[in-house]
Design a protein around this motif. Structure first.
Motif, PDB file in Angstrom:
ATOM      1  N   THR A  76      -2.410  70.137   6.388  1.00  0.00           N
ATOM      2  CA  THR A  76      -1.964  71.067   5.304  1.00  0.00           C
ATOM      3  C   THR A  76      -0.703  71.954   5.431  1.00  0.00           C
ATOM      4  OG1 THR A  76      -3.199  73.051   6.144  1.00  0.00           O
ATOM      5  CG2 THR A  76      -4.461  71.568   4.692  1.00  0.00           C
ATOM      6  N   GLY A  77      -0.133  72.098   4.559  1.00  0.00           N
ATOM      7  CA  GLY A  77       1.116  72.985   4.692  1.00  0.00           C
ATOM      8  C   GLY A  77       2.485  72.365   4.699  1.00  0.00           C
ATOM      9  N   LEU A  78       2.475  70.935   4.961  1.00  0.00           N
ATOM     10  CA  LEU A  78       3.724  70.265   5.065  1.00  0.00           C
ATOM     11  C   LEU A  78       3.343  69.037   4.274  1.00  0.00           C
ATOM     12  CD1 LEU A  78       4.813  70.055   8.659  1.00  0.00           C
ATOM     13  CD2 LEU A  78       5.944  71.083   6.831  1.00  0.00           C
ATOM     14  N   GLU A  79       4.481  68.413   3.508  1.00  0.00           N
ATOM     15  CA  GLU A  79       4.070  67.300   2.526  1.00  0.00           C
ATOM     16  C   GLU A  79       5.615  66.599   2.815  1.00  0.00           C
ATOM     17  OE1 GLU A  79       3.292  69.089  -1.161  1.00  0.00           O
ATOM     18  OE2 GLU A  79       5.424  69.402  -1.443  1.00  0.00           O
ATOM     19  N   ALA A  80       5.240  65.371   2.419  1.00  0.00           N
ATOM     20  CA  ALA A  80       6.578  64.147   2.145  1.00  0.00           C
ATOM     21  C   ALA A  80       7.558  65.035   1.557  1.00  0.00           C
ATOM     22  CB  ALA A  80       6.304  63.145   1.578  1.00  0.00           C
ATOM     23  N   GLY A  81       8.717  64.926   2.196  1.00  0.00           N
ATOM     24  CA  GLY A  81      10.168  65.579   1.402  1.00  0.00           C
ATOM     25  C   GLY A  81      10.578  66.914   2.217  1.00  0.00           C
ATOM     26  N   ASP A  82       9.519  67.387   2.949  1.00  0.00           N
ATOM     27  CA  ASP A  82       9.838  68.868   3.720  1.00  0.00           C
ATOM     28  C   ASP A  82      10.677  68.363   4.794  1.00  0.00           C
ATOM     29  OD1 ASP A  82       8.475  70.366   1.919  1.00  0.00           O
ATOM     30  OD2 ASP A  82       6.577  70.495   3.273  1.00  0.00           O
ATOM     31  N   GLU A 134       9.138  74.101   9.345  1.00  0.00           N
ATOM     32  CA  GLU A 134       9.466  73.632   7.894  1.00  0.00           C
ATOM     33  C   GLU A 134      11.060  74.587   8.046  1.00  0.00           C
ATOM     34  OE1 GLU A 134       7.165  74.274   4.473  1.00  0.00           O
ATOM     35  OE2 GLU A 134       9.053  73.419   3.063  1.00  0.00           O
ATOM     36  N   LEU A 135      12.015  73.826   7.313  1.00  0.00           N
ATOM     37  CA  LEU A 135      13.270  74.400   7.587  1.00  0.00           C
ATOM     38  C   LEU A 135      13.524  74.712   6.038  1.00  0.00           C
ATOM     39  CD1 LEU A 135      15.367  71.732   9.533  1.00  0.00           C
ATOM     40  CD2 LEU A 135      14.512  73.999  10.113  1.00  0.00           C
ATOM     41  N   PRO A 136      14.169  75.847   5.801  1.00  0.00           N
ATOM     42  CA  PRO A 136      14.460  76.466   4.374  1.00  0.00           C
ATOM     43  C   PRO A 136      15.696  75.466   4.007  1.00  0.00           C
ATOM     44  CG  PRO A 136      15.018  78.080   5.998  1.00  0.00           C
ATOM     45  CD  PRO A 136      14.218  77.131   6.867  1.00  0.00           C
ATOM     46  N   ASP A 137      15.999  75.728   2.592  1.00  0.00           N
ATOM     47  CA  ASP A 137      17.201  74.893   2.211  1.00  0.00           C
ATOM     48  C   ASP A 137      18.431  75.180   2.978  1.00  0.00           C
ATOM     49  OD1 ASP A 137      15.468  73.463   0.375  1.00  0.00           O
ATOM     50  OD2 ASP A 137      16.168  74.673  -1.240  1.00  0.00           O
ATOM     51  N   SER A 138      18.550  76.550   3.256  1.00  0.00           N
ATOM     52  CA  SER A 138      19.836  77.024   3.797  1.00  0.00           C
ATOM     53  C   SER A 138      20.089  76.569   5.075  1.00  0.00           C
ATOM     54  CB  SER A 138      19.835  78.501   3.646  1.00  0.00           C
ATOM     55  OG  SER A 138      18.842  78.863   4.598  1.00  0.00           O
ATOM     56  N   VAL A 139      19.095  75.920   5.927  1.00  0.00           N
ATOM     57  CA  VAL A 139      19.289  75.373   7.211  1.00  0.00           C
ATOM     58  C   VAL A 139      19.064  73.988   7.418  1.00  0.00           C
ATOM     59  CG1 VAL A 139      18.036  75.508   9.445  1.00  0.00           C
ATOM     60  CG2 VAL A 139      18.055  77.613   7.897  1.00  0.00           C
ATOM     61  N   SER A 140      20.336  73.414   7.813  1.00  0.00           N
ATOM     62  CA  SER A 140      20.471  71.920   8.075  1.00  0.00           C
ATOM     63  C   SER A 140      19.647  71.511   8.992  1.00  0.00           C
ATOM     64  CB  SER A 140      22.009  71.684   8.326  1.00  0.00           C
ATOM     65  OG  SER A 140      22.298  72.040   9.344  1.00  0.00           O
ATOM     66  N   THR A 141      19.435  70.016   9.110  1.00  0.00           N
ATOM     67  CA  THR A 141      18.730  69.513  10.088  1.00  0.00           C
ATOM     68  C   THR A 141      19.433  69.507  11.146  1.00  0.00           C
ATOM     69  OG1 THR A 141      19.437  67.268   9.210  1.00  0.00           O
ATOM     70  CG2 THR A 141      17.141  67.826   8.786  1.00  0.00           C
ATOM     71  N   ALA A 142      20.810  69.696  11.493  1.00  0.00           N
ATOM     72  CA  ALA A 142      21.515  69.680  12.627  1.00  0.00           C
ATOM     73  C   ALA A 142      21.173  70.909  13.313  1.00  0.00           C
ATOM     74  CB  ALA A 142      23.032  69.700  12.487  1.00  0.00           C
ATOM     75  N   GLU A 143      21.202  72.031  12.488  1.00  0.00           N
ATOM     76  CA  GLU A 143      20.782  73.444  12.809  1.00  0.00           C
ATOM     77  C   GLU A 143      19.508  73.476  13.329  1.00  0.00           C
ATOM     78  OE1 GLU A 143      23.342  76.649  10.551  1.00  0.00           O
ATOM     79  OE2 GLU A 143      21.925  75.498   9.418  1.00  0.00           O
ATOM     80  N   GLY A 144      18.467  72.945  12.530  1.00  0.00           N
ATOM     81  CA  GLY A 144      16.945  72.632  13.058  1.00  0.00           C
ATOM     82  C   GLY A 144      16.894  71.903  14.237  1.00  0.00           C
ATOM     83  N   ALA A 145      17.747  70.851  14.522  1.00  0.00           N
ATOM     84  CA  ALA A 145      17.687  70.203  16.048  1.00  0.00           C
ATOM     85  C   ALA A 145      17.927  71.331  17.021  1.00  0.00           C
ATOM     86  CB  ALA A 145      18.579  69.167  15.906  1.00  0.00           C
ATOM     87  N   VAL A 299      13.981  79.713  13.687  1.00  0.00           N
ATOM     88  CA  VAL A 299      14.185  79.228  12.122  1.00  0.00           C
ATOM     89  C   VAL A 299      14.487  80.258  11.178  1.00  0.00           C
ATOM     90  CG1 VAL A 299      13.179  78.348   9.981  1.00  0.00           C
ATOM     91  CG2 VAL A 299      12.779  77.149  12.288  1.00  0.00           C
ATOM     92  N   ASP A 300      13.776  81.424  11.502  1.00  0.00           N
ATOM     93  CA  ASP A 300      14.095  82.740  10.699  1.00  0.00           C
ATOM     94  C   ASP A 300      15.357  83.424  10.970  1.00  0.00           C
ATOM     95  OD1 ASP A 300      11.724  82.547   9.411  1.00  0.00           O
ATOM     96  OD2 ASP A 300      10.750  84.286  10.795  1.00  0.00           O
ATOM     97  N   LEU A 301      15.643  83.230  12.397  1.00  0.00           N
ATOM     98  CA  LEU A 301      17.204  83.778  12.598  1.00  0.00           C
ATOM     99  C   LEU A 301      18.317  83.044  12.007  1.00  0.00           C
ATOM    100  CD1 LEU A 301      16.466  84.704  16.231  1.00  0.00           C
ATOM    101  CD2 LEU A 301      17.039  86.144  14.379  1.00  0.00           C
ATOM    102  N   LEU A 302      18.090  81.746  12.131  1.00  0.00           N
ATOM    103  CA  LEU A 302      19.132  80.716  11.339  1.00  0.00           C
ATOM    104  C   LEU A 302      19.022  81.093   9.722  1.00  0.00           C
ATOM    105  CD1 LEU A 302      18.486  77.365  13.451  1.00  0.00           C
ATOM    106  CD2 LEU A 302      20.647  78.810  13.067  1.00  0.00           C
ATOM    107  N   ALA A 303      17.925  81.173   9.201  1.00  0.00           N
ATOM    108  CA  ALA A 303      17.888  81.301   7.630  1.00  0.00           C
ATOM    109  C   ALA A 303      18.532  82.690   7.335  1.00  0.00           C
ATOM    110  CB  ALA A 303      16.458  81.531   7.252  1.00  0.00           C
TER     111      ALA A 303
END
Ligand SMILES: NC(=O)c1ccc[n+]([C@@H]2O[C@H](COP(=O)([O-])OP(=O)(O)OC[C@H]3O[C@@H](n4cnc5c(N)ncnc54)[C@H](O)[C@@H]3O)[C@@H](O)[C@H]2O)c1
Ligand SMILES: C[C@@H](O)[C@H](N)C(=O)O
Length: 343
Positions: A76-82, A134-145, A299-303
């Motif tokens: 629960t809490g995550l779905e395709a596209g996140d 989950e990454l918010p829209d403002s955080v890229s997947t490179a930043e997520g990595a 994630v919060d610090l990046l967002a």
């Protein structure tokens, strides 16, 4: 799916493997970005790190983020596209360390790209959903990595109890040292001194807001810190180089009653350390191993724009060019290379 597999030291093979299917508690993630970490480079060059030996072909890469394409029936809490960042170490959840909350110390951890566990230089990874953030829209997947090395920095600062107004000395301006600096600022440090032996690394540290940079090949560290702190010393020293002279110098630079956090891994397990100085000056010396409960904070610090991780990226490369990417990652002035996958 395509994967880059280390088959021998310095030899990757691009292999087609079957796509994993997510278990009931897992998410299947299409990987978008994976950072090249110093430990990946070490396995690539030497085929081992200490007691961890690459005996069978191994998929490297543990700094990863991507897009969820399928979820298991209990998720629960995550779905395709996140879009998610993956925390690479999943503990057993049952041992004494896990039960007391120190899940990062679990001896039965499954840690990506650490023999015998495959990592994320692969088009798809199936991973427990509670270790996918989950990454918010403002955080890229490179930043997520790069939440992964940022987590090392956050944990080190927590271990050092870095607080408002502190002067923090960070020894070593590689990705870990630079992200320790970010985490220290976020924790309230007002003064950050950074050392290295490579001029380009120190320039980057200065550009990223270090108050003072010290090239320890030219300048005596103890004198530089004494001058900056009016003879008091740094409140917290975070050792992030792993170089033996730097580890020893931490005791010269920390103030009486201050804290030394050891993050960098020395080549030799035994490094001379003056215990009388530790006792006489009441220095707290802490080891810092990986991290726990840091990904939400990262994630919060990046967002919130409190920390920057993208600025340490020197280059991006495709999976096909992974050999070249690892050769570039070994250049002394390079801080961070990324492998990116097309969406
Ligand atoms: N404890 C942990 O959980 C953990 C996690 C990740 C990395 N590490 C370790 O942390 C260290 C840093 O990781 P990294 O990826 O940034 O490594 P890195 O090799 O990219 O960076 C180390 C930096 O230290 C500099 N350096 C070398 N000798 C120095 C000296 N005498 N004084 C000051 N700086 C010096 C290098 O020029 C380099 O810029 C490594 O030892 C790594 O193995 C530990
Ligand atoms: C924590 C992680 O970045 C480190 N390279 C390790 O394998 O422990």
């Amino acid at each position: 799916m395509r994967t880059a597999v280390l088959v021998e030291p310095t030899e990757f093979e691009l292999q087609d493997r079957s796509e994993p299917s997510p278990g009931p508690d897992d998410v299947l993630v299409a990987i978008r970005d994976v950072g090249i970490c110093g430990s990946d480079v070490h396995y690539y060059e030497h085929g081992r790190i200490g007691d961890y030996v690459v005996e069978d072909p191994l998929v490297l890469g543990h700094e990863s983020a991507g897009e969820v394409v399928a979820v298991g029936e209990n998720v629960t809490g995550l779905e395709a596209g996140d879009r998610v960042a993956l925390e690479p170490g999943v503990p057993c959840r049952r041992c004494a360390h896990c039960k007391r909350g120190d899940y990062h110390l679990c001896e039965d951890v499954t840690f990506m790209a650490t023999p015998p566990h495959d990592g994320a230089f692969a088009e798809y990874v199936s991973w427990p959903a509670d270790f996918a953030y989950e990454l918010p829209d403002s955080v890229s997947t490179a930043e997520g990595a790069l939440c992964e090395p940022l987590s090392v920095g956050i944990h080190a600062c927590r271990r050092g109890d870095v607080g408002t107004g502190d002067t923090v000395l960070v020894t070593g301006a590689g990705p870990i040292g630079l992200l320790v600096m970010e985490a220290a600022r976020a924790a309230g440090a007002t003064d950050v001194i950074v050392t290295d032996v490579v001029a380009e690394k120190l320039s980057l540290a200065a550009e990223r807001g270090a108050d003072v940079t010290v090239d320890v090949t030219e300048t005596d560290l103890e004198s530089a810190v004494e001058e900056y702190t009016d003879g008091v010393g740094a409140d917290v020293v975070v050792e992030a180089s792993g170089a033996e002279p730097s580890i020893r110098s931490t005791l010269d630079a920390v103030r009486r009653g201050g804290t030394v956090v050891l993050v960098g891994l020395a080549d030799e397990a035994t490094v001379p350390f003056d215990v009388l100085e530790v006792i006489d000056n009441e220095i707290d010396v802490h080891g810092s191993f990986r991290y726990k409960n840091t990904y939400d904070a990262a994630v919060d610090l990046l967002a919130d724009g409190v920390v920057d991780v993208a600025g340490i990226i020197d280059f991006e490369s495709s999976l096909d060019a992974i050999d070249d990417a690892f050769q570039r990652a070994m250049e002394p002035a390079v801080v961070k290379g990324m492998i990116t996958f097309e969406s």
